[in-house]
Design a protein around this motif. Structure first.
Motif, PDB file in Angstrom:
ATOM      1  N   GLY A 822     -10.914  11.096  -0.216  1.00 56.87           N
ATOM      2  CA  GLY A 822     -11.705  11.054  -1.247  1.00 56.87           C
ATOM      3  C   GLY A 822     -11.384  11.033  -2.500  1.00 56.87           C
ATOM      4  O   GLY A 822     -11.993  10.418  -3.632  1.00 56.87           O
ATOM      5  N   ALA A 823     -10.699  12.254  -2.957  1.00 55.81           N
ATOM      6  CA  ALA A 823     -10.001  12.586  -4.447  1.00 55.81           C
ATOM      7  C   ALA A 823      -8.991  11.809  -4.930  1.00 55.81           C
ATOM      8  O   ALA A 823      -8.992  11.358  -5.938  1.00 55.81           O
ATOM      9  N   LEU A 828      -6.728   5.874  -7.718  1.00 62.19           N
ATOM     10  CA  LEU A 828      -6.301   4.536  -7.464  1.00 62.19           C
ATOM     11  C   LEU A 828      -6.868   3.373  -8.138  1.00 62.19           C
ATOM     12  O   LEU A 828      -6.453   2.261  -8.655  1.00 62.19           O
ATOM     13  N   ARG A 829      -8.353   3.463  -8.025  1.00 64.01           N
ATOM     14  CA  ARG A 829      -9.132   2.345  -8.675  1.00 64.01           C
ATOM     15  C   ARG A 829      -8.840   2.175 -10.106  1.00 64.01           C
ATOM     16  O   ARG A 829      -8.603   1.379 -10.424  1.00 64.01           O
ATOM     17  N   GLU A 848      -1.541  -0.808  -4.818  1.00 61.12           N
ATOM     18  CA  GLU A 848      -2.159  -1.496  -3.747  1.00 61.12           C
ATOM     19  C   GLU A 848      -1.456  -1.292  -2.578  1.00 61.12           C
ATOM     20  O   GLU A 848      -2.184  -0.870  -1.484  1.00 61.12           O
ATOM     21  N   GLN A 849      -0.142  -1.130  -2.241  1.00 63.80           N
ATOM     22  CA  GLN A 849       0.448  -0.503  -1.157  1.00 63.80           C
ATOM     23  C   GLN A 849       0.093   0.883  -1.023  1.00 63.80           C
ATOM     24  O   GLN A 849      -0.131   1.076   0.486  1.00 63.80           O
ATOM     25  N   ALA A 854      -3.222   4.081   2.831  1.00 59.19           N
ATOM     26  CA  ALA A 854      -4.248   5.159   3.123  1.00 59.19           C
ATOM     27  C   ALA A 854      -5.543   4.588   3.404  1.00 59.19           C
ATOM     28  O   ALA A 854      -6.357   5.382   3.317  1.00 59.19           O
ATOM     29  N   ARG A 855      -5.605   3.368   3.455  1.00 59.11           N
ATOM     30  CA  ARG A 855      -6.944   2.689   3.882  1.00 59.11           C
ATOM     31  C   ARG A 855      -8.078   3.303   2.972  1.00 59.11           C
ATOM     32  O   ARG A 855      -9.120   3.617   3.119  1.00 59.11           O
ATOM     33  N   VAL A 856      -7.612   2.967   1.621  1.00 59.03           N
ATOM     34  CA  VAL A 856      -8.569   3.092   0.511  1.00 59.03           C
ATOM     35  C   VAL A 856      -8.838   1.738   0.025  1.00 59.03           C
ATOM     36  O   VAL A 856      -8.231   0.942  -0.658  1.00 59.03           O
TER      37      VAL A 856
END
Length: 938
Positions: A822-823, A828-829, A848-849, A854-856
């Motif tokens: 979550g953190a 990343l965004r 992106e990788q 991490a399935r984010v």
């Protein structure tokens, strides 16, 4: 008696004439330099070209006299200005000048009577600026061609003015042409080597005539076809040099069976058939030097008026002497040399004595430094050492802005000192004073080695206890000279300071303190620099010296940056104290460096643009502009404004730049290229920068930057071992503390592949940028999410967007490493969004990788596709900006000032715009632009 061939003998130069005509029509070309050995026909080539110009073209010709390199400053330009006065009149010339009491009035007494004498404090840059303004303003109403002949004989000041003009010429209707012998002047060769980098400069190298062309020239000389075999013999003897072909043809015409074996005899053959009076006058002209003033020649001859006029007619009809605006000059310098060398020493001495007497009768001692220089030359050649001593001293005293010639005249005074009894009495000064004048001239003229030596000699003569201030001034001058050669200056400055009392306030002490403050900054002593700078400001306030106050505040700003403080208020005070553009420019140069180092990039850009305007106003864009452009590119790159930075770099690299500035821009380009995913482009720019960097101390900061870029490239290419070796080798240096701003990026990069804790702990942290890099080093070592978030905050505080995005990625990696998905999502965004906006493709892919593993889920805002763009004729955004200003009727110089670019770059843009629009003139280009909606209609 036959005359020297002239117009009818011009052959074999069609290509060169065409090249000159193309350069004249090409708006991007402002200078053509014609190189060739003596007798090759350089002057004749220029004459043929100018004779084919229209009657509306103003052609101004100046020639460097043969003794110009050691005697007369600015000689060809003085001639041109006097010609301009005769052509356009004093009223028009006065209207062209931007100021009252212009510095040019020192050259033109009639102008001084009209406008008032020059301001006493007018300097070389003001003089140069006025000359440039006169030329460009003249060209705004009609095309102008400036011709400078025999530049190999140019004095130092003329070469400096030539370089200044070439660096600053922007008027499209002005062409400068110079002729020179490439083997006769090492200083000029060095200058031309630098000028070749300017895209507005062309160099022509006419070749000797072919055997066929020799035959055509011989036919013109002989007025018939030469006999079989003659053309071949003349070609072999002359080596295809047109002057020698003419001379051999002349000899064959007089005696077909005898061809002189010696070149001197060949050239002296031009005198064959001359009456004795004409020969005597020719020898007098040879002694006087070429060109020679008509008045000097007439006053020095023993001929009656009728005999003089007849002799002059014979010499000009035969082509041995040519008529100029102010007198006469030899058809060719080789002829003058042959005539002069053929005289016995006693005859030369007699003629020089006569010329000295005439100059004395003309009151040369009151007629300005040019006449005194002539007098000094002829008195020395005549063996009249007392007169030569006095004239050289007088010439040196009168020089303004010609420090090299001033030093040469003063050196002659020293040379004659022990040969002339009572030398001190004759000139009213002792030997120490002469040495002090030399040191002062060297200090202001940047003549380092001679100045340091003269300062040492003067200090040996001084009794410190009796003359502490004189001694201190010499130490101050020597420190400045040593600074110009990258030598140590602190010891001399410290000695000077010890000799100057704190009370009463003394401007010299303030100047010493200010210079010492600057030296301490670059030696890493921030506290000492701040102390000395404050003391300089106090003296400036007590003595009412605004320029000194501005410098003191600026150095306080530098010291504040070096000591991890805020520099803004100090530079605000420096701006307030800078009451002239020259001082303002100096302040901004320091300010831009300090603000970029401190990470205050937006403020730096604002200051840089102000500085670029001041650089144009003071005609110092050539020397100050490159530094400001480098800082501008660095600030734009740091802020992530990469398209602007790349455009600025590309635009700047098309112009003439010093090697260090070019290297700095290439390194900036390499960093952006690598971040955008082009390792090959980054490597190419880094390699090009490496070729430009010397081992000198001024290049050291860029060497660290180069090593950082190469380390980043190696890591990006997967060559970790090579990167580790490069980091270890670079960090083994003993000057890391001195250049800690440049070392921190390398340590932050190297921390990814090696443990550099000990190095990081030793480096000072004096700016917000240093703080951010240290935070990256700490976080890399600890892999702690909190440490990476501190690095993110540090980069965000200074808006350094690419490094912010990289730290956001690392912070996300650290969060994921401890299982905190979550953190990691928000870093990343933000990182992928920043990378996309920057065009940092490798970084975006890495984000992106990681997000995918991490399935984010990432939500990236993509820009909407643009509608079909209107027709642009291929114009770049910068060219559109230039076109808009062209349509407003602005000159290239005004365009350059508005867009903060060099005048040459503005000229290149205008030329490209005309080509893309298919327009012949600026007016036509504006009409096309309005028709197609490229700019708004009036």
């Amino acid at each position: 008696m036959s005359s020297v061939p002239d117009r009818g003998a011009f052959v074999g130069r069609a290509a060169e004439v065409s090249a000159l005509q193309r350069a004249y029509r090409d708006e991007s070309v402002h200078t053509v330099l014609i190189a060739g050995e003596p007798g090759l026909g350089k002057s004749r080539l220029v004459s043929e070209f100018t004779s084919r110009l229209g009657s509306d073209v103003l052609v101004l010709i100046g020639r460097c006299p043969e003794f110009g390199a050691s005697e007369v400053p600015f000689a060809p330009f003085v001639t041109i200005m006097r010609t301009l006065v005769r052509r356009v009149g004093l009223d028009e010339l006065s209207a062209l000048l931007p100021v009252a009491r212009p510095a040019l009035s020192r050259w033109l007494p009639e102008l001084a009577m009209r406008t008032g004498a020059a301001e006493p404090e007018s300097d070389r840059i003001r003089l140069f600026g006025e000359i440039l303004t006169v030329f460009e303003q003249s060209a705004s109403s009609r095309p102008v061609v400036l011709v400078l002949e025999d530049l190999h004989w140019a004095d130092d000041s003329s070469r400096e003015l030539l370089a200044f003009l070439i660096a600053n010429l922007t008027q499209c209707d002005l062409l400068l042409i110079g002729t020179y012998r490439p083997t006769d002047s090492e200083p000029l060769r060095r200058l031309v080597t630098g000028l070749r980098r300017d895209p507005g400069v062309r160099v022509l190298n006419p070749e000797p005539l072919t055997k066929h062309e020799v035959g055509r020239q011989l036919a013109a000389v002989l007025n018939r076809e030469p006999e079989p075999g003659v053309a071949t013999r003349v070609f072999q003897r002359s080596k295809g040099i047109p002057l020698f072909v003419e001379a051999l043809g002349r000899a064959l015409q007089d005696d077909p069976d005898r061809v002189p074996a010696d070149l001197s005899d060949l050239l002296l053959g031009y005198q064959t058939g001359l009456p004795d009076d004409a020969k005597a006058l020719l020898r007098l002209a040879a002694a006087a030097g070429s060109p020679v003033r008509a008045g000097l020649l007439e006053s020095a001859t023993d001929l009656t008026d009728d005999a003089l006029h007849l002799a002059l007619r014979q010499l000009t009809d035969q082509g041995l002497l040519l008529v100029t605006e102010t007198g006469y000059e030899f058809r060719h310098s080789l002829i003058r040399d042959a005539v002069y060398d053929d005289m016995l020493p006693v005859e030369r001495k007699r003629l020089h004595t006569k010329l000295s007497q005439v100059l004395l009768a003309e009151d040369a001692m009151r007629a300005g430094n040019q006449r005194m220089s002539e007098l000094a030359h002829h008195a020395y050649a005549a063996g009249d050492m007392p007169l030569a001593l006095v004239a050289s001293w007088g010439a040196a005293t009168e020089y303004e802005g010609a420090q090299g010639e001033r030093v040469r005249q003063l050196d002659r005074v020293l040379e004659l000192w022990d040969r002339v009894p009572d030398a001190a009495t004759l000139i009213g000064a002792d030997r120490l004073t002469v040495l002090e004048r030399i040191v002062e001239a060297c200090f202001h003229g940047g003549i380092v080695e001679r100045g340091v030596a003269a300062a040492g000699a003067a200090l040996d003569l001084l009794d410190v206890s009796e003359a502490p201030e004189r001694t201190a001034r010499l130490y101050y001058y020597r420190a400045g000279l040593r600074n110009q050669s990258s030598g140590g200056s602190v010891d001399d400055l410290t000695r000077a300071l010890e000799l100057l009392p704190a009370q009463p306030p003394n401007v010299l002490r303030g100047e010493v303190l200010a210079t010492l403050a600057a030296s301490r900054v670059f030696n890493g002593d921030a506290d000492g620099a701040a102390r000395d700078a404050r003391a300089a400001v106090e003296i400036a306030e007590q003595t009412g010296t605004p320029a000194l106050a501005a410098h003191g505040y600026a150095y306080q700003g530098l010291a504040a940056v070096a000591g991890n403080g805020s520099a803004v208020r100090y530079f605000e005070q420096a701006h307030a104290a800078a009451n002239d553009p020259q001082t303002l420019l100096t302040v901004v140069l320091w300010e831009s460096a300090a603000l970029v180092a401190a990470g205050e990039y937006a403020a730096a850009i604002e200051a840089i643009q102000q500085g670029l305007r001041a650089a144009h106003e003071t005609f110092r864009f050539a020397d100050a502009g490159p530094i400001l452009l480098v800082k501008w590119a660095q600030a734009l790159a740091a802020l992530g404004r990469w398209p602007e930075a790349l455009s600025l770099i590309d635009e700047s690299l098309t112009g003439q730049l010093p090697p260090l500035s070019k290297a700095a821009l290439l390194l900036c380009h390499a960093r952006i290229a690598l971040a955008q995913g082009s390792s090959a482009a980054a490597t190419s720019s880094a390699d090009a920068a490496a070729e430009l960097l010397s081992d000198g101390p001024w290049a050291r900061q860029y060497q660290f930057q180069l090593h950082t870029v190469r380390t980043d490239i190696a890591i990006a290419d997967g060559q970790t071992g090579c990167a580790r070796e490069l980091v270890a080798e670079t960090l083994a240096a003993d000057d890391l503390i001195t250049h800690h701003h440049e070392v921190w990026p390398l340590v932050a990069t190297g921390a990814r592949i090696a443990d550099l804790t000990s190095t990081a702990d030793r480096l000072p942290v004096t700016t917000a940028v240093d703080t951010a890099y240290r935070a990256v080093c700490t976080a890399t070592r600890d892999s702690d999410p909190a440490a990476w978030h501190r690095a993110v905050s540090a980069w965000r505080a200074i808006d350094q967007r690419y490094d912010l995005a990289r730290s956001l990625l690392s912070a996300a990696e650290a969060e994921l490493a401890v299982g905190n998905r979550g953190a990691a999502r928000e870093p990343l965004r933000e990182a992928v969004q920043l990378a996309a906006e920057l065009g940092a493709t490798p970084l975006a892919h890495a984000v992106e990788q990681l997000a995918e593993r991490a399935r984010v889920a990432l939500e990236i805002t993509r820009p909407e596709p643009a509608n079909e763009p209107p027709r642009t004729f291929g114009l770049t955004p910068r060219e559109t900006d230039v076109l808009r200003l062209v349509a407003q009727g602005l000159s290239n110089r005004r365009i350059a000032a508005e867009l903060f670019i060099s005048g040459n770059t503005a000229g290149v843009h205008v030329s490209r715009i005309l080509t893309k629009l298919g327009a012949a003139t600026r007016t036509e280009a504006a009409a096309v632009a309005r028709k197609h909606g490229l700019i708004e209609s009036d």
